[in-house]
Every structure is written in structure tokens, then in C-alpha cells.
Enzyme design. Structure first.
Site, PDB file in Angstrom:
ATOM      1  N   HIS A  58       0.846  -1.207   0.000  1.00 32.89           N
ATOM      2  CA  HIS A  58       0.000   0.000   0.000  1.00 32.89           C
ATOM      3  C   HIS A  58       0.873   1.246   0.000  1.00 32.89           C
ATOM      4  O   HIS A  58       0.694   2.149  -0.830  1.00 32.89           O
ATOM      5  CB  HIS A  58      -0.907  -0.032   1.236  1.00 32.89           C
ATOM      6  N   GLU A  59       1.836   1.306   0.923  1.00 33.19           N
ATOM      7  CA  GLU A  59       2.693   2.484   1.022  1.00 33.19           C
ATOM      8  C   GLU A  59       3.650   2.572  -0.169  1.00 33.19           C
ATOM      9  O   GLU A  59       3.959   3.673  -0.648  1.00 33.19           O
ATOM     10  CB  GLU A  59       3.480   2.446   2.334  1.00 33.19           C
ATOM     11  N   HIS A  62       1.899   4.224  -3.067  1.00 30.74           N
ATOM     12  CA  HIS A  62       1.932   5.683  -2.947  1.00 30.74           C
ATOM     13  C   HIS A  62       3.274   6.224  -3.418  1.00 30.74           C
ATOM     14  O   HIS A  62       3.341   7.154  -4.232  1.00 30.74           O
ATOM     15  CB  HIS A  62       1.743   6.092  -1.482  1.00 30.74           C
TER      16      HIS A  62
END
Length: 266
Positions: A58-59, A62
Site C-alpha cells: 500500500h505504502e 503511494h
């Protein structure tokens, strides 16, 4: 040290992430083969390690999207190494979400990587950077539920099927919560570039509290019911019924001593 070497160093996969990935693989194998004496322990380890992997992805989503959108600072901050301890708020990004999975059984949004928005000139790209994280959760959920929506469950051991269902449930809850247009969450980050400067200035002081407001709202029965109705509808669209998810949750909480065999055959 040349810039090329620095770039390779900044993108090298962290040993911490590889260790978590190895735990996920080994415990997944233990669940699949029924190797563990206590299947609940294996399911617990598999789901927690896979959940940490998904948080890292997820990170990373980004950061990688920010990199290609103009923010090259993400490499120097270690965000491209998939190291869960490199994030701006490691407690919010990893530890708190893991604790919530253990205690509450939902996928809690974590903290965000620090993106230098001034380096990203396009509002569309700024929105895409915020959307990339939840989209990683959605993709993870699609992969976890592939045996269900492909009708390919023959030969999949029940315990592994239950674990996948529960893991997919965590991904769906995380994606939905993150997409809420609440300051501090990715949903607000998607909308923020399109807001006026004056409105953003007024909202900014409340951003640190948005995360906790969402948690508080989940304790309101009407909000809780509407949220989990939406989660259940999405899970059904992915081919996962409530029983498989419930069985995964029961196995995951092996310490509660509730024998699931009555309705969750292993």
C-alpha cells in the site's frame, strides 16, 4: 558514490520485507498442507504476515506513483525499499493496523508516506498518488479471492480457503475506509488537489484527527451496520460468502478457544 549507485540502494528491497514475505510463504504452506498441530496458529501467522505485506505494498504504491509523478525524494526516505519501518509513522502504518486486526478483525488504514506535493505539478497526478494505496488493497483482495470468483476451489484445503477469505475481508475494509473523504485518509487526499486554498487551510488543523473520528464512527451502530453491509456486498461480488469469512476469523482468533469445526469443517 555515484547517483546510479544511490538509486540502486534506494530501490533495493529491504531484508525486513523479505523476512516477512518468507514468514508468509512458510505459514501459508503450513496452512495448505495442514502441517501445523494447531491450524489456528498457522492461519494467524499467515494472515498477520500477509497483512503486513499488504501494508508495505500500500505504502509502496503511494511512493512509486509519487516517484513517477515527479517526487524523487521518496527514494532517499527509503519508501521504495518496502521496509515497513521506513515510513513517516511506523506505529500508525504498521503496528496499529496489526493490533486492530488482532483485536477487532478489520483492516485499519495506516499512516501515509510523506510526499512533497510541490514536486507534483498536476492535480490529476496528486490525486492518483493518493488513490494508488487503496488500489493496491483492492488488487490484493482480487488476488486473494481469485479461487472464489474463478470457481477454482476444488483442491484448495478448507483452512487455506478460510484464511484467504478473511485476508480478503481485511483488504476490502482497508480500501473502503481509506477511500472515505476524511482529512488524513487517502480519500481526502484524492479530493484535496481540487479544493480551494481557503478550504484546505480551514481543514488542515483537523487532519490529524480524521483517523480517530473514523474509528469513533465505527462504534455508532447505524454507521457500523451500513459500513459492513457495503463490505459484505463487495465480498459477495468477489464470490466470498459470509461463512468462509467467519470461519477464517474464528480460526484466526485461535486463543478464544471457540472450536469452529461445528460449522467450519477442516
Amino acid at each position: 558514490m555515484s547517483s546510479a549507485v544511490v538509486r540502486r540502494h534506494e530501490r533495493r528491497i529491504s531484508p525486513v520485507f523479505l523476512a516477512v514475505l518468507a514468514v508468509m510463504a512458510v505459514t501459508g504452506w503450513a496452512v495448505w498442507t495442514d502441517f501445523a498441530a494447531l491450524p489456528g496458529v498457522a492461519v494467524f501467522m499467515f494472515v498477520v504476515s500477509a497483512w503486513i505485506v499488504s501494508l508495505c505494498l500500500h505504502e509502496y504504491a503511494h511512493a512509486r506513483t509519487a516517484l513517477h509523478s515527479g517526487d524523487t525524494s521518496v527514494g532517499a526516505r527509503g519508501y521504495l525499499t518496502l521496509n515497513p519501518f521506513a515510513y513517516t509513522h511506523a506505529v500508525l502504518s504498521v503496528i496499529l493496523p496489526v493490533l486492530f486486526v488482532i483485536m477487532g478483525g478489520i483492516g485499519l488504514p495506516g499512516g501515509a508516506v510523506f510526499i512533497e506535493q510541490g514536486r507534483i505539478r498536476s492535480r490529476w497526478k496528486q490525486s492518483l498518488v493518493s488513490a494508488a494505496g487503496p488500489l493496491a488493497n483492492v488488487l490484493f483482495a482480487v488476488v486473494c479471492t481469485a479461487p472464489f470468483w474463478l470457481d477454482a476451489l476444488d483442491g484448495v484445503p478448507p483452512a487455506f480457503r478460510y484464511a484467504l477469505a478473511f485476508l480478503a475481508f481485511l483488504q476490502v475494509t482497508a480500501a473502503l475506509l481509506n477511500l472515505l473523504p476524511v482529512p488524513g485518509l487517502d480519500g481526502y487526499g484524492i479530493a484535496e488537489p481540487w479544493l480551494s486554498y481557503e478550504l484546505k487551510r480551514k481543514i488542515a488543523p483537523y487532519a490529524p484527527y480524521g483517523f480517530f473520528v473514523v474509528i469513533g464512527l465505527l462504534f455508532v451502530p447505524a454507521v457500523n451496520g451500513a459500513f459492513f453491509d457495503a463490505v459484505d456486498a463487495l465480498m459477495r461480488s468477489l464470490g466470498v460468502d459470509g461463512l468462509n469469512r467467519l470461519c477464517g476469523s474464528e480460526l484466526f482468533r485461535f486463543w478464544q478457544g471457540t472450536p469452529p469445526e461445528a460449522y467450519c469443517p477442516l
